[in-house]
Design an enzyme around this catalytic site. Structure first.
Site, PDB file in Angstrom:
ATOM      1  N   ASP A 285      12.774  -5.345 105.870  1.00  0.00           N
ATOM      2  CA  ASP A 285      11.504  -5.352 106.792  1.00  0.00           C
ATOM      3  C   ASP A 285      10.505  -6.420 106.175  1.00  0.00           C
ATOM      4  OD1 ASP A 285      10.268  -3.023 108.957  1.00  0.00           O
ATOM      5  OD2 ASP A 285       8.802  -4.645 108.004  1.00  0.00           O
TER       6      ASP A 285
ATOM      7  N   THR B 235      15.842  -2.328 122.405  1.00  0.00           N
ATOM      8  CA  THR B 235      16.335  -2.320 124.043  1.00  0.00           C
ATOM      9  C   THR B 235      16.182  -3.733 124.617  1.00  0.00           C
ATOM     10  OG1 THR B 235      15.223  -0.052 124.143  1.00  0.00           O
ATOM     11  CG2 THR B 235      15.656  -1.317 126.220  1.00  0.00           C
TER      12      THR B 235
ATOM     13  N   LYS C 161      20.082   2.227 128.697  1.00  0.00           N
ATOM     14  CA  LYS C 161      18.703   2.415 128.296  1.00  0.00           C
ATOM     15  C   LYS C 161      17.852   1.996 129.221  1.00  0.00           C
ATOM     16  CE  LYS C 161      15.483   3.300 125.665  1.00  0.00           C
ATOM     17  NZ  LYS C 161      15.021   2.851 124.370  1.00  0.00           N
TER      18      LYS C 161
ATOM     19  N   CYS D 231       7.604   1.072 126.511  1.00  0.00           N
ATOM     20  CA  CYS D 231       8.951   1.007 127.139  1.00  0.00           C
ATOM     21  C   CYS D 231       9.092   0.953 128.501  1.00  0.00           C
ATOM     22  CB  CYS D 231       9.616   2.177 126.597  1.00  0.00           C
ATOM     23  SG  CYS D 231       9.933   2.152 124.892  1.00  0.00           S
TER      24      CYS D 231
HETATM   25  N1  LIG Z   1       9.143   3.591 118.628  1.00  0.00           N
HETATM   26  C1  LIG Z   1       9.607   4.054 119.867  1.00  0.00           C
HETATM   27  O1  LIG Z   1       9.584   5.180 120.338  1.00  0.00           O
HETATM   28  C2  LIG Z   1      11.186   3.514 120.172  1.00  0.00           C
HETATM   29  C3  LIG Z   1      12.175   4.363 121.141  1.00  0.00           C
HETATM   30  C4  LIG Z   1      13.199   3.749 121.606  1.00  0.00           C
HETATM   31  C5  LIG Z   1      13.614   2.500 121.373  1.00  0.00           C
HETATM   32  N2  LIG Z   1      12.632   1.771 120.583  1.00  0.00           N
HETATM   33  C6  LIG Z   1      13.085   0.446 120.206  1.00  0.00           C
HETATM   34  O2  LIG Z   1      12.823  -0.034 118.822  1.00  0.00           O
HETATM   35  C7  LIG Z   1      12.338  -1.327 118.865  1.00  0.00           C
HETATM   36  C8  LIG Z   1      11.577  -1.486 117.545  1.00  0.00           C
HETATM   37  O3  LIG Z   1      10.242  -0.587 117.683  1.00  0.00           O
HETATM   38  P1  LIG Z   1       9.509   0.164 116.989  1.00  0.00           P
HETATM   39  O4  LIG Z   1       8.587   1.247 117.388  1.00  0.00           O
HETATM   40  O5  LIG Z   1      10.500   0.716 115.522  1.00  0.00           O
HETATM   41  O6  LIG Z   1       8.412  -1.008 116.216  1.00  0.00           O
HETATM   42  P2  LIG Z   1       7.616  -0.951 114.988  1.00  0.00           P
HETATM   43  O7  LIG Z   1       6.383  -1.960 115.277  1.00  0.00           O
HETATM   44  O8  LIG Z   1       7.204   0.488 114.663  1.00  0.00           O
HETATM   45  O9  LIG Z   1       8.643  -1.373 113.834  1.00  0.00           O
HETATM   46  C9  LIG Z   1       9.166  -2.463 113.838  1.00  0.00           C
HETATM   47  C10 LIG Z   1       9.606  -3.018 112.232  1.00  0.00           C
HETATM   48  O10 LIG Z   1      10.079  -4.450 112.454  1.00  0.00           O
HETATM   49  C11 LIG Z   1       9.334  -5.207 111.405  1.00  0.00           C
HETATM   50  N3  LIG Z   1       9.887  -6.682 111.403  1.00  0.00           N
HETATM   51  C12 LIG Z   1       9.308  -7.529 112.414  1.00  0.00           C
HETATM   52  N4  LIG Z   1       9.910  -8.416 112.392  1.00  0.00           N
HETATM   53  C13 LIG Z   1      10.871  -8.313 111.544  1.00  0.00           C
HETATM   54  C14 LIG Z   1      11.899  -9.369 111.052  1.00  0.00           C
HETATM   55  N5  LIG Z   1      12.121 -10.701 111.418  1.00  0.00           N
HETATM   56  N6  LIG Z   1      12.823  -8.734 110.031  1.00  0.00           N
HETATM   57  C15 LIG Z   1      12.785  -7.694 109.518  1.00  0.00           C
HETATM   58  N7  LIG Z   1      11.663  -6.681 109.886  1.00  0.00           N
HETATM   59  C16 LIG Z   1      10.917  -7.337 110.821  1.00  0.00           C
HETATM   60  C17 LIG Z   1       8.108  -4.827 111.170  1.00  0.00           C
HETATM   61  O11 LIG Z   1       7.394  -5.041 110.275  1.00  0.00           O
HETATM   62  C18 LIG Z   1       8.396  -3.505 111.579  1.00  0.00           C
HETATM   63  O12 LIG Z   1       8.149  -2.534 110.422  1.00  0.00           O
HETATM   64  C19 LIG Z   1      11.598  -1.310 120.213  1.00  0.00           C
HETATM   65  O13 LIG Z   1      11.511  -2.710 120.617  1.00  0.00           O
HETATM   66  C20 LIG Z   1      12.439  -0.652 121.161  1.00  0.00           C
HETATM   67  O14 LIG Z   1      13.393  -1.458 121.785  1.00  0.00           O
HETATM   68  C21 LIG Z   1      11.494   1.969 120.183  1.00  0.00           C
END
Ligand SMILES: NC(=O)c1ccc[n+]([C@@H]2O[C@H](COP(=O)([O-])OP(=O)(O)OC[C@H]3O[C@@H](n4cnc5c(N)ncnc54)[C@H](O)[C@@H]3O)[C@@H](O)[C@H]2O)c1
Length: 390
Positions: free
Chosen positions: A31, A121, A206, A259
């Site tokens: 991260d 997604t 999805k 989403c």
């Molecule tokens: N949160 C949910 O409920 C949920 C549900 C379904 C799908 N998703 C999918 O998960 C994806 C991520 O969502 P999330 O909720 O985990 O986001 P989030 O913001 O909680 O976490 C994203 C993480 O990625 C890190 N990051 C950013 N750029 C980076 C890089 N270049 N290299 C490494 N790490 C990096 C950030 O520091 C952060 O810790 C969404 O875009 C979505 O497609 C999320």
């Protein structure tokens, strides 16, 4: 021996990384957030609202799950899972910059035989086109020397661990071998896993789940308005209309979050690109119906204000509940916030209250905090109820 790397330790990535570690596989979590990595390595959970995650991070953080900002620490891994955010711009076009940076970094460390899986997604076709290109360009390898698949994350914040254990998860490769390789690895930590025809099918699964929800919420919102027009209690009607084959959703102030309001645009935009506008007509209309719901509620609020024996501009309006969903501290595309903003633009005396935010946090967001007991009208955005002190 399998060794996995999870890239992006956010609300979606960290529960997945912890689940993999719990299955006995060593995980290198990557991260860009140094503080988050430090916490994880000390066994501290940066996402406390996630049930059961505290225990897993305490058990595996800094041991079976090592968090780092350096992609080279994952050099020995043979499974790379990318789950970084994908944002969209004001015209609903995806901004792939974070994903590109993550995949190009992965491309620099993968070796022959490694498996890469995208979980974020994305619009269908993304994995087989641009993701493949980024990896091939950086690694100097060709697909077939490495394997590439998509497996969409289907968690819900707060219930992610149980979802990973129980909810059906799909995986599909950009070619047959990639699908099979990725399926065999994922099967070690995802019990309810289904191999689908290809990556684009997995991507589509999805996205259409979000489309279904958006269209059905739009239907409920429209029926609410029609019921009111003809003098019917929508909720009474819905109770008896719903049965095994009819599931009318609940109306709302619209649809917020990262989403549901975003995913229909992936398909609308793809059809626009192909000049097949009519193929995504319903999706576009549903988006409009849901986004216009704030106008409906604002009109009702102004009518409520007229019941209060004060000049309009002096009526104290409290918007109760500003998150996009009850119980999740997230305000992205929150329709309640859009209502606050619009009322303020109209010169009305509006403030907000939300159990999840302190008055200071609200102020930092540019919103006036207001206690419900100090207001003339409280609009409960989750239950869609007005409490008016006439
Ligand atoms: N949160 C949910 O409920 C949920 C549900 C379904 C799908 N998703 C999918 O998960 C994806 C991520 O969502 P999330 O909720 O985990 O986001 P989030 O913001 O909680 O976490 C994203 C993480 O990625 C890190 N990051 C950013 N750029 C980076 C890089 N270049 N290299 C490494 N790490 C990096 C950030 O520091 C952060 O810790 C969404 O875009 C979505 O497609 C999320």
């Amino acid at each position: 021996m399998v060794m996995a790397s999870v890239i992006g330790l956010g609300k979606a990535g960290l529960p997945l990384a912890a689940t993999i570690a719990e299955s006995g596989i060593k995980v290198v979590g990557i991260d860009v957030d140094e503080e988050k990595c430090r916490m994880i390595n000390q066994g501290m959970n940066p996402i406390p609202e996630e049930k059961g995650l505290d225990e897993l991070i305490k058990k595996h953080g800094g041991k079976n799950l090592i968090a780092t900002t350096d992609y080279w620490d994952a050099e020995r891994c043979n499974l790379f899972i990318v789950i970084v955010p994908l944002f969209v711009d004001s015209l609903h076009n995806p901004d792939f910059s974070i994903m590109e940076s993550a995949f190009r970094s992965v491309g620099r460390v993968i070796k022959e035989g490694d498996v890469v899986v995208l979980e974020t997604t994305v619009p269908p076709l993304t994995t087989e086109t641009i993701v493949r290109r980024w990896l091939e360009e950086e690694s100097g390898l060709k697909l077939g020397q490495f394997y590439l698949a998509h497996s969409p994350e289907r968690i819900m914040t707060g219930y992610s661990l149980s979802r990973l254990r129980e909810f059906p998860k799909v995986i599909g490769g950009v070619d047959r071998k990639s699908g099979e390789m990725a399926y065999d690895l994922y099967k070690k930590f995802i019990p309810n896993l289904h191999l689908v025809s290809n990556a684009r099918t997995a991507e589509f699964i999805k996205v259409i789940e979000g489309c279904y929800r958006d269209v059905n919420i739009a239907l409920a919102n429209e029926l609410l308005k029609i019921a009111e027009e003809i003098g019917v209690d929508f909720y009474e009607a819905r109770k008896y209309a719903n049965h095994e084959y009819c599931h009318i959703h609940l109306p709302s102030t619209g649809v917020g979050g990262h989403c549901i309001p975003v995913y229909p645009w992936f398909l609308i935009k793809e059809m626009e690109k192909r000049e097949k506008f009519e193929k995504a007509r319903l999706l576009r209309t549903a988006r409009e119906v849901n986004d216009e719901m704030i106008d409906y509620w604002i009109e009702k609020l102004v009518l409520e204000c007229l019941k209060v024996d004060k000049p309009l501009s002096e009526v104290k309006i409290c918007i109760r509940g500003i998150t996009f969903r009850e119980g999740v501290k997230e305000t992205y595309h929150s329709r309640a916030l859009a209502i606050v903003q619009r009322l303020r633009e109209k010169g009305l005396n509006v403030g907000a209250f939300d159990e999840m935010f302190s008055p200071k946090e609200l102020e930092e967001m540019g919103i006036s905090p207001m206690k419900p007991e100090d207001a003339d009208i409280v609009f409960d955005t989750f239950n869609l109820k007005f409490h008016t002190r006439a």
